[in-house]
Design an enzyme around this catalytic site. Structure first.
Site, PDB file in Angstrom:
ATOM      1  N   LYS A   1       0.860  -1.187   0.000  1.00  0.00           N
ATOM      2  CA  LYS A   1       0.000   0.000   0.000  1.00  0.00           C
ATOM      3  C   LYS A   1       0.886   1.221   0.000  1.00  0.00           C
ATOM      4  CE  LYS A   1      -4.485   0.971   0.511  1.00  0.00           C
ATOM      5  NZ  LYS A   1      -5.639   0.254  -0.052  1.00  0.00           N
TER       6      LYS A   1
ATOM      7  N   GLY B   1     -25.944   1.520   3.474  1.00  0.00           N
ATOM      8  CA  GLY B   1     -25.133   2.269   2.513  1.00  0.00           C
ATOM      9  C   GLY B   1     -25.410   1.824   1.090  1.00  0.00           C
TER      10      GLY B   1
ATOM     11  N   GLY C   1     -24.332   3.313  -1.885  1.00  0.00           N
ATOM     12  CA  GLY C   1     -23.482   4.064  -2.798  1.00  0.00           C
ATOM     13  C   GLY C   1     -23.028   3.182  -3.949  1.00  0.00           C
TER      14      GLY C   1
HETATM   15  P1  NAD Z   1     -19.636   4.857  -1.446  1.00  0.00           P
HETATM   16  O1  NAD Z   1     -19.103   6.074  -0.772  1.00  0.00           O
HETATM   17  O2  NAD Z   1     -19.989   4.935  -2.883  1.00  0.00           O
HETATM   18  O3  NAD Z   1     -20.947   4.335  -0.660  1.00  0.00           O
HETATM   19  C1  NAD Z   1     -21.030   4.311   0.718  1.00  0.00           C
HETATM   20  C2  NAD Z   1     -22.425   4.767   1.087  1.00  0.00           C
HETATM   21  O4  NAD Z   1     -22.597   4.632   2.492  1.00  0.00           O
HETATM   22  C3  NAD Z   1     -22.699   6.228   0.740  1.00  0.00           C
HETATM   23  O5  NAD Z   1     -23.909   6.324   0.018  1.00  0.00           O
HETATM   24  C4  NAD Z   1     -22.800   6.901   2.099  1.00  0.00           C
HETATM   25  O6  NAD Z   1     -23.698   8.013   2.112  1.00  0.00           O
HETATM   26  C5  NAD Z   1     -23.322   5.757   2.952  1.00  0.00           C
HETATM   27  N1  NAD Z   1     -23.130   5.921   4.389  1.00  0.00           N
HETATM   28  C6  NAD Z   1     -22.097   6.509   5.048  1.00  0.00           C
HETATM   29  N2  NAD Z   1     -22.316   6.442   6.377  1.00  0.00           N
HETATM   30  C7  NAD Z   1     -23.495   5.800   6.551  1.00  0.00           C
HETATM   31  C8  NAD Z   1     -24.258   5.424   7.692  1.00  0.00           C
HETATM   32  N3  NAD Z   1     -23.857   5.717   8.935  1.00  0.00           N
HETATM   33  N4  NAD Z   1     -25.411   4.751   7.492  1.00  0.00           N
HETATM   34  C9  NAD Z   1     -25.840   4.460   6.257  1.00  0.00           C
HETATM   35  N5  NAD Z   1     -25.165   4.803   5.136  1.00  0.00           N
HETATM   36  C10 NAD Z   1     -24.015   5.460   5.293  1.00  0.00           C
HETATM   37  O7  NAD Z   1     -18.564   3.714  -1.147  1.00  0.00           O
HETATM   38  P2  NAD Z   1     -18.420   2.270  -1.821  1.00  0.00           P
HETATM   39  O8  NAD Z   1     -17.417   2.358  -2.906  1.00  0.00           O
HETATM   40  O9  NAD Z   1     -19.767   1.681  -2.074  1.00  0.00           O
HETATM   41  O10 NAD Z   1     -17.713   1.508  -0.617  1.00  0.00           O
HETATM   42  C11 NAD Z   1     -18.451   1.072   0.513  1.00  0.00           C
HETATM   43  C12 NAD Z   1     -17.536   0.277   1.417  1.00  0.00           C
HETATM   44  O11 NAD Z   1     -16.994  -0.826   0.681  1.00  0.00           O
HETATM   45  C13 NAD Z   1     -16.320   1.038   1.950  1.00  0.00           C
HETATM   46  O12 NAD Z   1     -16.019   0.542   3.233  1.00  0.00           O
HETATM   47  C14 NAD Z   1     -15.224   0.660   0.982  1.00  0.00           C
HETATM   48  O13 NAD Z   1     -13.932   0.787   1.573  1.00  0.00           O
HETATM   49  C15 NAD Z   1     -15.570  -0.795   0.726  1.00  0.00           C
HETATM   50  N6  NAD Z   1     -15.035  -1.327  -0.533  1.00  0.00           N
HETATM   51  C16 NAD Z   1     -15.384  -0.782  -1.716  1.00  0.00           C
HETATM   52  C17 NAD Z   1     -14.866  -1.310  -2.892  1.00  0.00           C
HETATM   53  C18 NAD Z   1     -15.232  -0.752  -4.235  1.00  0.00           C
HETATM   54  O14 NAD Z   1     -14.913  -1.373  -5.264  1.00  0.00           O
HETATM   55  N7  NAD Z   1     -15.908   0.404  -4.302  1.00  0.00           N
HETATM   56  C19 NAD Z   1     -13.980  -2.412  -2.839  1.00  0.00           C
HETATM   57  C20 NAD Z   1     -13.673  -2.977  -1.599  1.00  0.00           C
HETATM   58  C21 NAD Z   1     -14.200  -2.417  -0.441  1.00  0.00           C
END
Ligand code: NAD
Length: 347
Positions: free
Chosen positions: A80, A176, A178
């Site tokens: 990393k 969440g 997103g």
């Molecule tokens: P994102 O930011 O697109 O979505 C996260 C969502 O969670 C957002 O809509 C946000 O408003 C919501 N949120 C934040 N706090 C909240 C709460 N207290 N209650 C309810 N909703 C809440 O992020 P993402 O890319 O979907 O990633 C989500 C998780 O998955 C993160 O922990 C990220 O590290 C992990 N992750 C993502 C990927 C990827 O490919 N995007 C890969 C591995 C791990």
């Protein structure tokens, strides 16, 4: 100009600090373990409280990547990079070009990619100085693959615990909606699941409501939603001694990183009879997709097939957990350790 300092950190193969006062940043690259191949892990940019907290973060994150890449059976080690900088005050292009020089100085032992606060465009700047960068090729946004991997994790968990091949009629509570949670909701809806979702961003709630019907829960209500599966897709640390006693689900499987507040919380879930899909096994779809463009032409079909194998990895973990009567998080750690303890490059 970059000034490099090698650091001796027990348990880590290589840790290098890079200072560049002219551009205005300090960065670290940590390779935790490269027995399976060059270390892959993203480049995180953050305004840390101190150099010590940045170093702690890069060590923690690079170790996590070793476990994730090994469990996904990728020919990659764990590494990393973190950059301690204020992106509002620096020349962003100059910063990422210098990060490219930093990555190049390691001669391919570390491969970088996007992460928190670094974008595809930033990686294009990195690539001007080094070829050891993934994600600027054809693999694109990792989120659809992460979401698909979580969907496969849910199917495997349902097969193991509920002895069902199909998901129709099951209720999934998603925290969440997103990039990953929203896509997961769409995949589950196609399989006729009932969706309960919470989010703190009204735009994301509205965007999903335009695509499908779901029941909205308040952010604090999602932990006690009556459901079969709870899918944490937002924050880390949310499975803890405060939330676990109230869970009404039989399975926890989601995309969020570091869902367990402590390893002991995995034991708490286990004692409650709730099947936990270890987060770094379930959410590996994104890195699996990226791995499909390292050193070869990207093949989307292969990326999907390899992501689907997350289900098989989980079934293996669940069987071992039943046999050994151990929580799934600890079984996953042991399995990953066995996998990165072996130097696959010699075969
Ligand atoms: P994102 O930011 O697109 O979505 C996260 C969502 O969670 C957002 O809509 C946000 O408003 C919501 N949120 C934040 N706090 C909240 C709460 N207290 N209650 C309810 N909703 C809440 O992020 P993402 O890319 O979907 O990633 C989500 C998780 O998955 C993160 O922990 C990220 O590290 C992990 N992750 C993502 C990927 C990827 O490919 N995007 C890969 C591995 C791990």
């Amino acid at each position: 100009m970059n000034r490099y300092t090698e650091l001796e950190i027990p348990g880590y193969e290589e840790v290098v600090r890079c200072d560049n006062p002219e551009v205005g940043f300090t960065a670290w690259i940590a390779t935790h373990n490269s027995h399976r191949g060059p270390a892959l892990g993203g480049c995180r940019v953050w305004r840390y409280e101190s150099a010590d907290s940045a170093l702690t973060d890069v060590l923690r994150l690079s170790k996590g990547m070793t476990y994730k890449n090994a469990l996904a059976r990728l020919p990659l080690g764990g590494g990393k990079s973190v950059v301690h900088a204020d992106l509002k005050k620096v020349d962003r292009v100059a910063l990422f070009e210098e990060i490219g020089n930093f990555v190049e100085s390691l001669d391919g032992r570390y491969i970088t990619a996007e992460d928190v606060n670094s974008t595809l465009e930033d990686m294009v700047a990195v690539k001007r100085r080094t070829s050891h960068v993934a994600t600027v090729g054809a693999s694109g946004n990792p989120s659809p693959f992460t979401a698909y991997g979580v969907y496969c994790a849910i199917k495997a968990s349902v097969r193991h615990t509920l002895k069902r091949e199909r998901l129709d009629g099951l209720t999934v509570a998603i925290q969440g909606i997103g990039e990953t949670g929203g896509r997961l909701a769409e995949l589950l809806k196609k399989d006729h699941c009932r969706i309960i979702a919470s989010d703190i961003n009204q735009d994301h709630i509205d965007a999903l409501a335009r695509k499908l019907d779901f029941e909205l829960a308040r952010p604090d209500e999602i932990y006690s939603a009556a459901c079969d599966i709870f899918a944490p897709c937002a924050l880390g640390g949310i499975l803890n001694s405060r939330t676990i006693p109230g869970l009404l689900c039989q399975i926890v499987a989601g995309s969020a990183n570091n869902q367990l507040h402590t390893e002991e919380d995995g034991a708490l879930l286990y004692r409650r009879g709730i099947l936990y899909a270890p987060d770094y096994a379930a959410n590996a779809g994104g890195v699996i997709n990226i791995s499909c463009e390292i050193g070869k032409a990207y093949d989307e079909k292969q990326a999907m097939q390899r992501t689907a194998a997350i289900g098989e990895t989980l079934l293996e973990i669940y069987k071992l957990s039943d046999r050994q009567k151990r929580p799934t998080n600890l079984v996953a750690n042991s399995l990953a350790e066995d996998l990165f303890g072996i130097d696959t490059r010699v075969f």
